[in-house]
Every structure is written in C-alpha cells, then in structure tokens.
Enzyme design. Structure first.
Site, short mmCIF file in Angstrom:
data_model
loop_
_atom_site.label_atom_id
_atom_site.label_comp_id
_atom_site.label_asym_id
_atom_site.label_seq_id
_atom_site.Cartn_x
_atom_site.Cartn_y
_atom_site.Cartn_z
N ASP A 52 66.22 -7.06 46.86
CA ASP A 52 65.35 -8.22 47.05
C ASP A 52 64.25 -7.88 48.04
OD1 ASP A 52 64.15 -10.63 47.49
OD2 ASP A 52 65.89 -11.60 48.42
N GLU A 130 56.63 15.46 67.87
CA GLU A 130 57.38 15.61 69.12
C GLU A 130 57.73 14.22 69.67
OE1 GLU A 130 55.21 19.75 70.67
OE2 GLU A 130 54.75 17.84 71.63
N GLU A 187 62.52 15.56 79.90
CA GLU A 187 61.09 15.33 80.05
C GLU A 187 60.76 14.94 81.49
OE1 GLU A 187 58.05 15.31 79.29
OE2 GLU A 187 58.15 16.40 77.41
N GLU A 194 63.24 15.19 75.25
CA GLU A 194 62.48 15.62 74.07
C GLU A 194 63.26 16.69 73.33
OE1 GLU A 194 58.45 18.16 73.15
OE2 GLU A 194 58.24 16.46 74.53
N HIS A 243 53.55 13.26 70.05
CA HIS A 243 52.45 14.15 69.70
C HIS A 243 52.66 14.67 68.28
CE1 HIS A 243 52.23 15.15 74.30
NE2 HIS A 243 51.94 13.90 74.02
N ARG A 314 44.85 18.95 78.81
CA ARG A 314 45.81 18.02 78.22
C ARG A 314 45.46 16.55 78.47
NH1 ARG A 314 50.92 20.34 76.69
NH2 ARG A 314 50.90 22.58 77.01
N GLU A 331 46.61 19.16 67.85
CA GLU A 331 47.67 18.31 68.38
C GLU A 331 47.07 16.95 68.73
OE1 GLU A 331 50.77 18.05 72.20
OE2 GLU A 331 49.29 19.66 72.07
#
Length: 442
Positions: A52, A130, A187, A194, A243, A314, A331
């Site tokens: 459904d 990631e 992390e 991670e 990422h 970064r 990335e």
C-alpha cells in the site's frame, strides 16, 4: 556479487532463511520493508509482491495506492546477527500496476539521472561515502540518552575511545555482508565515529549507505548504545557529515583525470565541479535536509558552509584528494548522513552534468582558510555561503530548474510539502534556549 533467482533460493535453503525483508526507501530517506515468509520467495522474485503506497511518506494518495516491489537480485544478503530462523534482505525498486517505474521512488530517481549520464557517455558514477555517527548510552528501558559513552578525540584509542569494541563488531558484521572496509576510527568529537568502506557505483553506494545505517544501529543496540546519524546532536562540538567522493567513468577510463593538467584534473572534472558549485545552494535542501542540518553548517567545526573549492584546503565545500589516475575524484563535503542517499547523489550528479553540458566556468581555487576571512574578503573573492536554515534551502531549491528536474514533479512536490511542515513546526515551537534567555529577563 551477482545472484540469480536459483542462487537466492539455494542460499535461502542452505542457510535456513525463514523470512525475507523486501526493503525500499521513502522520500525522507527512511528504510521501509515488507517482511515475507520464505514460502513467498518465488512470488517476490517474480515481481508480484504488492504493498500500500498510500501509507508511505511522500508516495501516493489512497485512491492510487497499489504498488509493486521489484527486488534487485544483486542486493541479496542474509543478516549475520541472527543465528537461527535467519532473515535475509532484498532492496527493491517501486513500480506501478501498469509496469512503469514509480516517479517518486528515490532509487528510481537516481537511476533516471544515471541514465542521463550514460547518454552523455559516462558509464558509471563512482561514489565513496563517509557517513559519521555518534554513540550515546541508553537508559534502563533501552531508550537513548544524551550521555556519551566516551570522551575520545580524533584517532584516539581505548581507554579514551570506549566505543572501539562496538565499532569493531560493526566492521566485522559489514564484512560478513560483503562490504570492503578500508578504515575505522574515532572522530573529532567525543562519542563520534567513522567507518570508511570502498567506493561503488552510485546505486550500490546508496544501497550501502542504507545498509550501513541499519547495521550500525543494530550492533550499537546489542552493546547497550544508541547510534545516531543526526547531523548535530550536541552543541559546541563537531557535527556528523557524509562526505561524498565521486568521479565519472567511461568504461575503465576515469574522465576526471588528465595527466597533463597541473592538478591532474580534466576539463570534465572542472566543469563537473563548476556545476556542483553553481547549484550548491539549491541542492542543500536535499544534501542537508533537516532543521538540524544547518546547526552543523556553521564556522569553526570543520563543516563547510562556504561555496568554494580547493586542492588541499579543507574549509571549502569541495576538496580534491591527493590520489591521481584511476583514483582522481572530487570530495563534496557538505552532505550529512540525514540525507536520503539516492536523492543526494541524484542532485549532485545532475548538477555536475549541467556543468559539463553548459561548460560552466570553474572559479579560482580558494587556498586560504575561509573561516578566518572577513565577510568583505569573502564577497571580494566571490565566495557565497550555503543556506543558513532549511527554509532558505527550500526556497533556493524551488528556484533551480536543474534540481527540480532531477527530482521530478512528484518527488519535488511531496518533498517540499513534508519539509515545509517540518520547518513550520520548528519555527512555531518554543525552545528551551528561549526560556533560558528570556523567561526572567522580560
């Protein structure tokens, strides 16, 4: 791995599989499933299982509710955490009774965008995601608390990292299910983790993200913990990102690589990045889809909140990892793990393809730390910001023909309606911070 119907039936018999979960994903990225006994497996493999659709968020109205589940045989896996009366899983595409793909199926939306890439000469979009997550303790009733299970930091190990046993069991379970794990670590934030797994084509990568979330939550519960992919569960520490490393291939050729270029990037890669940057603000409602997502996208916590790129820095939204040749990739750093992975990859691909089709110019790289630049310096450098909240992101999405086309009319209308409700609920709620600030002051 590739499976035939006969392979699946044989494995089910050999491993004493008693139930099969036919899984799919709703518009908000939540895994749904219909569980059938093994005696219905033939029916499922023949694409005859109905459900459904009117009961699923963002699907169809009650008067057009019948929908069919078409299992992808290559997604067959037996869950390793159940020893007896075992349960297996097949991920499904959603079809209408007339045999046409359902326009609101997130997996189908990604397939449609991949078909467009194929027509442009790109046989595969490779993605290495990631997704980060937090582990919290649970109370005596098994309900999640906001108490972290460790105070570790980046790359810490026991006794600082008290989640390593849970994380290790997650890795072992994923490997049993066919994942190739490349690394796992603590992390930056306390309680944050991670686990990186090998890239795959876009459909498999999105399937793997959904499977990964299920495994992480399941194994965490075994350890008396609650795993959350909420982008920013705690104030004052880093949030969780997802990422997405990505590249376009033509056969065995990575179209993002050019050995003659100073950075090793082809024109295709540069146009692709230009498309991502051009549509970054419009994509945000999909790549960062919750009210909470925008608590992560603030300066000072390693999350990109500025639309720029760099080969090393970064702080921008796009970074170019150092590997070259077949591993050349871009990335994209702003997506978070609350995103529906099928929709997120679809809009990123569509934006990149628009950059290639229209040969959009790529801005100069930003090699300075954007976080310490003044607003005037950012304006002079032509660096816009991502939306600051969900409402702004939704408005930007509606203004973009490219992103609207990626989603299609059905998914766009339903997604927008659901998220507008979410924003309105948040906007009209009185939060604890407000009471703390104003209750005695005024």
């Amino acid at each position: 791995m590739s499976f035939t119907k006969e392979d699946i039936k044989r494995i089910a018999a050999e491993q004493n599989v008693r139930f099969i979960r036919l899984q799919f994903t709703d518009l908000l990225g939540t895994i749904k499933n219909v569980e059938i006994p093994v005696n219905q497996l033939d029916k499922a493999l023949d694409n005859k299982m109905m459900f459904d659709g009117s009961s699923i968020e963002g699907y169809v109205r009650i008067e057009e509710s019948d929908m069919y589940l078409y299992p992808d045989l290559d997604t067959w896996v037996v869950f390793p955490w159940i020893a007896e009366d075992r349960i297996a899983r097949l991920i499904c595409d959603i079809y209408m009774p007339d045999g046409t793909p359902f326009a609101g199926d997130p997996r189908g939306i990604l397939k449609r965008c991949l078909k467009e890439a194929e027509e442009m000469g790109y046989t595969a979009m490779n993605v290495g995601p990631e997704p980060e997550f937090f582990l919290f303790k649970t109370n005596a009733n098994g309900e999640p608390t906001t108490e972290l299970n460790d105070q570790g930091g980046y790359f810490d190990l026991a006794p600082m990292d008290m989640g390593e046993n849970c994380r290790r069991e997650i890795v072992l379970t994923l490997e049993e299910m066919g994942f190739e794990i490349e690394a796992s670590h603590h992390e930056v934030a306390p309680g944050q983790h991670e686990i990186d797994f090998k890239y795959a084509d876009a459909i498999r990568a999105a399937d793997q993200i959904q499977t990964f979330k299920l495994v992480v939550k399941t194994i965490a519960r075994v350890h008396g913990l609650h795993a959350t992919f909420m982008p920013k569960p705690l104030f004052g520490v880093n949030g969780s990102g997802m990422h997405c490393h990505q590249s376009l291939f033509n056969g065995n050729t990575n179209t993002f690589y050019d050995e003659k270029d100073k950075l090793g990037l082809s024109e295709t890669a540069r146009y692709y990045m230009a498309g991502i940057l051009q549509h970054a603000r419009a994509m945000a409602a999909i790549t960062n889809p919750t009210v909470n997502s925008y608590k992560r996208l603030v300066p000072g916590y390693e999350a990109p909140c500025y639309v720029a790129w760099s080969a090393s820095n970064r702080s921008p939204m796009i970074r170019i990892p150092a590997s070259r040749g077949l591993s050349t990739r871009v990335e994209i750093r702003n997506p978070d793990p609350a995103a529906n992975p099928y929709l997120a990859l679809a809009v990123m691909l569509k934006a990149g393809l628009d950059g290639i089709q229209n040969k959009l110019p790529l801005p100069s790289p930003t090699d300075r730390n954007i976080y310490i630049m003044s607003e005037e310096e950012r304006v002079d450098a032509g660096i816009p910001s991502l939306p600051v909240n969900l409402k702004e992101a939704l408005d930007e999405m509606l203004r973009s023909d490219v992103i609207c086309d990626a989603l299609g009319d059905h998914a766009l209308a339903h997604f927008y309606e659901l998220k507008e409700i979410e924003w309105d609920m948040y906007r009209t709620q009185v939060h604890e911070w407000e009471r703390d600030q104003y209750l005695t002051l005024y």
